[in-house]
Design an enzyme around this catalytic site. Structure first.
Site, short mmCIF file in Angstrom:
data_model
loop_
_atom_site.label_atom_id
_atom_site.label_comp_id
_atom_site.label_asym_id
_atom_site.label_seq_id
_atom_site.Cartn_x
_atom_site.Cartn_y
_atom_site.Cartn_z
N GLY A 13 69.38 5.03 73.37
CA GLY A 13 70.37 5.08 74.45
C GLY A 13 70.92 3.71 74.79
N ARG A 53 65.14 3.29 73.09
CA ARG A 53 65.53 2.58 71.87
C ARG A 53 66.96 2.92 71.46
NH1 ARG A 53 60.08 4.64 69.04
NH2 ARG A 53 60.83 6.43 70.21
N LYS A 105 71.89 17.38 61.19
CA LYS A 105 70.92 16.28 61.38
C LYS A 105 69.50 16.74 61.02
CE LYS A 105 69.34 12.21 62.43
NZ LYS A 105 68.11 12.15 63.10
N GLY A 150 68.98 4.97 63.45
CA GLY A 150 67.80 4.42 64.12
C GLY A 150 68.08 3.09 64.79
N GLU A 202 65.29 12.92 54.50
CA GLU A 202 64.63 11.63 54.80
C GLU A 202 63.13 11.71 54.49
OE1 GLU A 202 65.76 9.87 58.73
OE2 GLU A 202 63.65 10.22 59.18
N VAL A 220 67.92 11.36 75.63
CA VAL A 220 66.53 11.51 76.08
C VAL A 220 65.74 12.24 75.00
CG1 VAL A 220 67.21 11.53 78.51
CG2 VAL A 220 67.04 13.70 77.28
N PRO A 221 64.40 12.24 75.06
CA PRO A 221 63.63 12.97 74.04
C PRO A 221 64.03 14.45 73.99
CG PRO A 221 62.20 11.52 75.33
CD PRO A 221 63.54 11.51 76.00
N ALA A 222 63.97 15.03 72.80
CA ALA A 222 64.34 16.44 72.62
C ALA A 222 63.39 17.33 73.42
CB ALA A 222 64.29 16.80 71.14
N SER A 259 72.13 9.34 63.29
CA SER A 259 71.28 8.72 62.27
C SER A 259 71.58 7.23 62.17
CB SER A 259 71.50 9.37 60.90
OG SER A 259 70.65 8.76 59.94
N ASN A 319 67.10 15.00 58.21
CA ASN A 319 65.73 14.50 58.39
C ASN A 319 64.79 15.07 57.32
OD1 ASN A 319 66.78 13.20 60.59
ND2 ASN A 319 65.04 13.66 61.90
N1 LIG Z 1 64.30 6.35 67.29
C1 LIG Z 1 65.02 6.88 66.28
O1 LIG Z 1 64.96 6.45 65.12
C2 LIG Z 1 65.96 8.00 66.54
C3 LIG Z 1 65.83 8.80 67.66
N2 LIG Z 1 66.70 9.86 67.83
C4 LIG Z 1 66.57 10.75 68.98
O2 LIG Z 1 67.19 10.13 70.11
C5 LIG Z 1 66.53 10.56 71.31
C6 LIG Z 1 66.02 9.33 72.05
O3 LIG Z 1 65.15 8.63 71.17
P1 LIG Z 1 64.61 7.17 71.50
O4 LIG Z 1 65.64 6.36 72.15
O5 LIG Z 1 64.01 6.70 70.22
O6 LIG Z 1 63.46 7.51 72.55
P2 LIG Z 1 62.80 6.54 73.63
O7 LIG Z 1 61.49 7.15 73.96
O8 LIG Z 1 62.85 5.14 73.16
O9 LIG Z 1 63.79 6.65 74.90
C7 LIG Z 1 63.93 7.81 75.66
C8 LIG Z 1 64.38 7.40 77.05
O10 LIG Z 1 64.67 8.56 77.82
C9 LIG Z 1 64.17 8.36 79.14
N3 LIG Z 1 64.01 9.66 79.75
C10 LIG Z 1 63.09 10.63 79.45
N4 LIG Z 1 63.29 11.70 80.21
C11 LIG Z 1 64.35 11.43 81.01
C12 LIG Z 1 65.04 12.16 82.03
N5 LIG Z 1 64.68 13.42 82.35
N6 LIG Z 1 66.07 11.56 82.66
C13 LIG Z 1 66.45 10.31 82.33
N7 LIG Z 1 65.83 9.56 81.38
C14 LIG Z 1 64.80 10.13 80.73
C15 LIG Z 1 62.90 7.59 78.94
O11 LIG Z 1 62.48 6.91 80.13
C16 LIG Z 1 63.31 6.62 77.82
O12 LIG Z 1 63.85 5.43 78.33
C17 LIG Z 1 65.41 11.50 70.85
O13 LIG Z 1 65.87 12.82 70.87
C18 LIG Z 1 65.15 11.05 69.42
O14 LIG Z 1 64.56 12.05 68.63
C19 LIG Z 1 67.72 10.11 66.96
C20 LIG Z 1 67.89 9.34 65.86
C21 LIG Z 1 67.02 8.22 65.55
O1 LIG Z 2 65.83 11.08 63.44
C1 LIG Z 2 65.21 10.07 63.15
C2 LIG Z 2 65.58 9.24 61.98
O2 LIG Z 2 66.63 9.81 61.25
C3 LIG Z 2 64.08 9.67 64.03
O3 LIG Z 2 63.51 8.46 63.65
C4 LIG Z 2 63.08 10.77 64.07
O4 LIG Z 2 62.13 10.48 65.07
C5 LIG Z 2 62.40 10.95 62.73
O5 LIG Z 2 61.80 12.21 62.65
P1 LIG Z 2 60.20 12.37 62.69
O6 LIG Z 2 59.79 11.87 64.07
O7 LIG Z 2 59.95 13.82 62.50
O8 LIG Z 2 59.67 11.48 61.59
#
Ligand SMILES: NC(=O)C1=CN([C@@H]2O[C@H](COP(=O)(O)OP(=O)(O)OC[C@H]3O[C@@H](n4cnc5c(N)ncnc54)[C@H](O)[C@@H]3O)[C@@H](O)[C@H]2O)C=CC1
Ligand SMILES: O=C(CO)[C@H](O)[C@H](O)COP(=O)(O)O
EC number: 1.1.1.343
Length: 299
Positions: free
Chosen positions: A12, A10, A169, A120, A176, A67-69, A118, A173
């Protein structure tokens, strides 16, 4: 500039699109082949592995991890390690724990920037807010990329040394969580109070000039519009919780009282008993609003 992006979910994918849109070149990798193919269709150069991505970037590599934390960040860094040296830069734009980022900055040969992100997926159109920690030279070098991913030059800044970006950050959160909780409580009282109210209309009215107007309140309005005044089948179950837990742990260590943030986290944990609280159902729907996180539904 040429940027490698690892992790095309979502968040990346938004990084890729915005950096391409700004006229830079992007090389992409994800363990999900379809995500790589989709990004290639949008104009990025596909890589078949992390090593291949590093090879395609040549010298002075600039790489953004989304990637996921946790383990996926360490796994990606382990694979990158043989290709990195001290004129390369790695950005971790995910929600990593700040102490992990300090450790990674110390153990990675490249300059390491921990970047709290931040906004999303729902904020993609405007761009993100970026809180960056790490060496000044590496931050300065990546300003064109941060300009593209953020809302613009005002949407990013260097917070301080390694760890500080993810630290800021983490606290963001926590805030938030508390904001979502207080909107949830207010609307729960209105939903169960003396008047038969149209909650979308209340939210809309508040969003026009009221002291408490905000993006989260706009997302409340959207939730009532899309789910109905009673939030339909949105369950009383709020997922997530790791970033809020870290915030509370840090506050305990620093002896700083943060009762509202703690209480908001406790409400999330309490929601897992599923006793139907409106405030938590709204909080859950708001997580979809900004983060496109799954909404558990009543069966
Ligand atoms: N969704 C949100 O609102 C927000 C998310 N974040 C953070 O951004 C990061 C990514 O979040 P999302 O994009 O929402 O997650 P997501 O689950 O949509 O995407 C993660 C991507 O990483 C890939 N991936 C996982 N392991 C991998 C590896 N070893 N090598 C290559 N690719 C790999 C997955 O296949 C997937 O496409 C997380 O740390 C999340 O906490 C930060 C701010 C907001
Ligand atoms: O960083 C974010 C928004 O600012 C992400 O949406 C995060 O996943 C939210 O934290 P939690 O999963 O603990 O609700």
């Amino acid at each position: 500039m040429e940027l490698g992006v690892i992790g095309l979910g979502r968040m990346g994918r938004i990084v890729v699109d915005r950096v391409l849109e700004a006229g830079h070149e992007v090389v992409v990798f994800d363990i999900d082949e379809k995500s790589v193919a989709d990004a290639a269709e949008a104009g990025a150069q596909p890589a078949s592995s992390i090593a291949d991505l590093a090879a395609k970037l040549g010298s002075e590599k600039r790489i953004w991890l989304m990637v996921p934390a946790g383990d996926p960040v360490d796994a990606a860094l382990d694979e990158l390690a043989p290709s990195l040296d001290d004129d390369d830069i790695v950005v971790d734009g995910g929600n990593s724990y700040f102490e992990d980022s300090v450790r990674r900055a110390e153990s990675t040969d490249a300059a390491y920037l921990d970047c709290g992100t931040s906004g999303g997926p729902a904020g993609a159109e405007l761009g993100f807010s970026l809180m960056v920690g790490g060496p000044q030279w590496a931050y300065d070098e990546l300003v064109p990329v941060f300009d593209a991913v953020a809302t613009g030059p005002d949407g990013h800044d260097r917070m301080g040394p390694a760890g500080s970006g993810h630290y800021v950050k983490m606290v963001h959160n926590g805030v938030e969580y508390a904001l979502m909780q207080t909107y949830g409580e207010g609307f729960e009282l209105l939903a169960n109070g003396r008047y038969d109210l149209d909650l979308e209309s209340v939210a809309n009215t508040w969003n026009n000039g009221a002291v408490i107007r905000s993006w989260l309140l706009e997302l409340c309005e959207e939730a009532f519009r899309e789910e109905g005044n009673d939030l339909g089948d949105v369950a009383d179950r709020v997922e997530g919780g790791s970033t809020g837990t870290w915030t509370v742990q840090e506050a305990l260590e620093q002896e700083v009282p943060i009762p509202l943030i703690y209480q908001s986290l406790a409400e999330r944990f309490g929601s897992r008993a599923d006793d139907g609280r409106f405030s938590r159902r709204l909080a859950s729907r708001l997580r979809y609003g900004f983060g496109r996180h799954d909404v558990p539904r009543r069966t």
